[in-house]
Structures are given as structure tokens and as C-alpha cells.
Design an enzyme around this catalytic site. Sequence first.
Site: not given
Length: 161
Positions: A45-47
Site C-alpha cells: 500500500g505504501c509503495h
Amino acid sequence: MAKVGASLPDIELQEGAPDKSVKITDLFKGKKGILFGVPGAFTPGCHKTHLKGYVTDYDKLTKAGAEVMVCVAVNDAFVMEAWGDVSGAKGKVHMLADSHGNLARALGVELDMEKMLGTKRCKRFSAVIDNNVIKSFNVEQDGTGLTCSLSNEIVSQLQKA
Ligand code: BEZ
């Protein structure tokens, strides 16, 4: 948890390498911008969503008033630098390592991920900062969701700040 109207804590983080310290308050001194935190470099999700949004929306966010953008995670500085490189963040988003979780603790956004990721991390959040004062603070309720802390949500907050 840190409140809107409070000052940013005067914490040293690392940028580029573990021996390169940067004071978060130096980056936002006399400037308006965005600070966002993530549970981990390269996590899906962060990437694919969170950092990507801030890089893709860079022009829109700059036009809305962001003079500086900073991403923090409880990871080491080499990992943050590599993540920024492959994500096209260079020259757009400062990729800062909160290696010991000092900023996450000071802001009250520590996230217990010891079982899954081995250490305490940082809840996903975004904030508008103006001259080191927190103008808005959007913390994902479950710590990892991808809702209120995304780049498109902060445009109007920047314009109002
Ligand atoms: C993510 O997809 O960003 C994520 C996955 C597991 C733990 C933390 C974050």
C-alpha cells in the site's frame, strides 16, 4: 496524539545515509508543506498507492501551496533512499528515516507491527505543516488504511492553511 495547532517536535532523522542527520524542523522552517508517514518502505500500500500518489500529484500539490514534502518511515536511511529512487521521488519528496521511531513516538502515531514486520512502525498519516505548526493531521484509524492520508485528500487542506 499530536494536536492541530501544536508545534512539530524537534527530532533528528536521517536522509540518504545513517550518518546524514536532518532536523525535521529545519525543513519546515518558514515553509508550508506536507509531512506524511507510512508503516514501511516498499510495503504494497505504501509503495503502489501512498508514496506514488504524492509523487504523481507533485505539481498539483505544489500549485496548492506545498513548498516542501517529506515522507517518513521507521526504516533505515539506505532503504528510504532506495525506495525514493525507484519511486521517482528525487527532487520532489524528502525520504527520511525515522530509524528509532522517535518521530512516530513524539507524534503519538507509533504502530505495533512487531508480529508482522518485526518492529514498532509508524501509523499511516498525512499532515499540513506551516512554519513548523501542524495545520491538519490525518491519521488512518487502523494505522494502515489508505483513505484520509492520501495525496488527493490534502489539496484543500493545503489551500486553507
Ligand atoms: C501495506 O500494504 O502498505 C502494508 C502491509 C502490511 C503492513 C503494513 C503496511
